[in-house]
Design an enzyme around this catalytic site. Structure first.
Site, mmCIF file in Angstrom:
data_model
loop_
_atom_site.group_PDB
_atom_site.id
_atom_site.type_symbol
_atom_site.label_atom_id
_atom_site.label_comp_id
_atom_site.label_asym_id
_atom_site.label_seq_id
_atom_site.Cartn_x
_atom_site.Cartn_y
_atom_site.Cartn_z
ATOM 1 N N SER A 1 -69.467 -64.516 54.956
ATOM 2 C CA SER A 1 -69.092 -64.055 56.284
ATOM 3 C C SER A 1 -69.470 -65.133 57.289
ATOM 4 O O SER A 1 -68.909 -66.212 57.286
ATOM 5 C CB SER A 1 -69.785 -62.725 56.560
ATOM 6 O OG SER A 1 -69.527 -62.275 57.841
ATOM 7 N N HIS B 1 -64.882 -63.088 55.898
ATOM 8 C CA HIS B 1 -64.544 -62.254 57.061
ATOM 9 C C HIS B 1 -63.998 -63.122 58.184
ATOM 10 O O HIS B 1 -64.520 -64.187 58.460
ATOM 11 C CB HIS B 1 -65.778 -61.518 57.574
ATOM 12 C CG HIS B 1 -66.330 -60.546 56.584
ATOM 13 N ND1 HIS B 1 -67.634 -60.141 56.596
ATOM 14 C CD2 HIS B 1 -65.753 -59.909 55.542
ATOM 15 C CE1 HIS B 1 -67.840 -59.283 55.614
ATOM 16 N NE2 HIS B 1 -66.716 -59.136 54.946
ATOM 17 N N ASP C 1 -71.907 -56.586 53.173
ATOM 18 C CA ASP C 1 -70.712 -56.573 52.325
ATOM 19 C C ASP C 1 -70.935 -57.519 51.138
ATOM 20 O O ASP C 1 -71.571 -58.557 51.285
ATOM 21 C CB ASP C 1 -69.498 -57.023 53.156
ATOM 22 C CG ASP C 1 -68.184 -56.824 52.401
ATOM 23 O OD1 ASP C 1 -68.168 -56.105 51.397
ATOM 24 O OD2 ASP C 1 -67.174 -57.405 52.841
#
Lengths: 195, 275
Positions: free
Chosen positions: A20, A47, A140
């Site tokens: 991310s 992301h 995540d």
């Protein structure tokens, strides 16, 4: 010939990489020196902000010898290719080794969700999958790595000391049995050694 | 997610055939990974640990099945999603549509209606809404009811306003709804030319000829064969020079029907029937 023999020896069939915050730079460091005949498909999910045009694909292309492309729906997964999961879509791996896209709800505030890519890939590649989780500012990917681990795949997490944001690697280390906690450089060497 | 990560292949097929036999919905050609994930997610939310339990639940009555149907199909959408598409539609398609005395549009897979209102707003701003009929269909009656009502939480309108501006909106999105409590209620004039109906792309035939078919991010849930079948139906529902729009990660490039279409915008996946 020799390459084929080596793949058989280790048996890995695919690599999934998630990250991310700071993830893109980290991915580039990993794929930068991989050889043009690197035999495994590499699926990258990082992301991104939705509805923002991104030149991610061209940025990676400039930094690798491997063919890099954004995933399209029902596309066949081929060796030696870096697949970028598009912004604002989930991507799942199908049993016939194609990709499916999905625009369902965010998971852990994220779409794409690393967990979804990892979990679906683990169901297909099972113990022949390498999962790598990098720097990131949320949790995540932990669930996805857990799935990979449970299937007997290889789990790797970026050394939190090196990560720009430690949350993602730390979350995985807390919750999942991780095979290797490594610096980016070491991750690249390890990928080369799987050949 | 849940403890149940994997559905056994036989069990999965058995469930789909059960649903098909009982309620007539055929999901056997849906993309498996994605659809199984929806089922597992539903079972986890309902605290079901076995497929048998799910079957017993679905067996009860239509009401229980409808609840399931609503949850396993994806109804996530937004107004002016992919603003670039609406911009291109405005620039490249609307002027052509304007040359016709009447315009028929099919929004296939309209979900809760955000895309329908986006189209209606765009058509209104381009001055062709009055001569246009938008046929909006979805597999779920419940989301169609919501679409027809046109009431959305105010909290999401800020994002939609941004999309609207990026889509080349002429005024302000707030000109098209009024706020009441925490809701945005869409203007009646946007609803006048819209006809809602249930329609299942898997099993229902086409029902008209259209100048524009919009079906974005629906085919991604289907396997290749079913995608082709639906594209074939769209082709049959378009006159020559009729437009077809897919989601921007979908494509006709590998379809057997690709030669029937020309590409109007490759990025926003706007196609026009040429033969």
């Amino acid at each position: 010939m020799e390459e084929n023999f080596k793949i058989k020896k280790n048996g890995y069939e695919a690599i999934v990489i998630g990250g991310s915050w700071g993830g893109m730079e980290a991915v580039i460091k990993i794929v930068k020196d991989l050889p043009v005949f690197f035999p495994l498909p590499i699926v990258v999910v990082v992301h991104r902000q939705k509805n923002v045009e991104s030149n991610l694909c061209s940025v990676i292309t400039k930094n690798t010898r491997l063919y890099t492309k954004e995933v399209t729906d029902k596309e066949e997964i081929r060796p030696g290719t870096i697949y970028l999961v598009p912004a604002n879509y989930h991507v799942l791996v199908e049993k016939d080794r194609t990709f499916s896209l999905d625009v369902s709800e965010n998971v852990l505030f994220s779409r794409p969700s690393i967990d979804i890519v990892f979990e679906s890939a683990s169901l297909v590649f099972r113990n022949k999958l390498i999962g790598i989780l990098l720097t990131g500012a949320n949790s995540d990917g932990s669930q996805g790595l857990k799935a990979i681990s449970e299937m007997g795949g290889l789990t790797i997490v970026q050394d939190p000391m090196e990560a720009i944001s430690k949350t993602m690697p730390l979350s995985a280390i807390e919750r999942v049995k991780i095979d290797h906690i490594l610096k980016l450089e070491e991750i690249q060497s390890l990928l080369m050694s799987t050949l | 997610m849940s403890a149940l990560l994997e559905l056994d292949d036989d069990e999965y097929l058995d469930l789909l055939l059960f649903i098909k036999g009982m309620y007539g919905f055929d999901f056997t050609l849906y993309s498996i990974a994605s659809f199984q994930r929806r089922i597992r997610r539903y079972m986890a939310n309902m605290k079901m640990s076995a497929v048998e339990e799910l079957k017993r639940y679905l067996e009860i009555d239509q009401f229980h099945f409808n609840n399931f149907l609503l949850e396993i199909t994806v109804n996530v959408t937004e107004m002016f999603r992919d603003p670039g598409f609406f911009k291109e539609l405005r620039a490249k398609v609307i002027p052509q549509l304007d040359t016709y005395p009447h315009v028929r549009v099919w929004d296939a897979g309209c979900s809760t209606g955000e895309e329908v209102y986006s189209l209606a707003i765009l058509f209104k701003e381009e001055g062709i809404l009055k001569k246009t009929r938008i046929y909006a269909t979805d597999i779920n009656q419940k989301v169609i009811n919501e679409a027809a009502e046109g009431i959305y939480p105010l909290s999401v309108m800020k994002d939609y306003s941004k999309n609207y501006i990026n889509a080349g909106g002429h005024t302000s999105l707030s000109d098209y709804y009024f706020a009441r409590y925490n809701n945005a209620i869409m203007n009646e004039q946007l609803k006048a030319n819209v006809i809602y109906s249930t329609h299942n792309l898997v099993s229902d035939a086409s029902f008209n000829e259209f100048n524009l078919i919009v079906c974005r991010n629906v085919l991604i849930y289907f396997q290749r064969d079913l995608q082709e079948k639906v594209i074939g139906m769209f082709l049959d529902s378009l006159p020559v020079f009729g437009y077809l729009v897919l989601g921007n990660k979908e494509s006709l490039s590998t379809s057997r029907y690709r030669k029937n279409f020309e590409v109007i915008d490759s990025k926003e996946k706007i196609y026009r029937r040429i033969s």
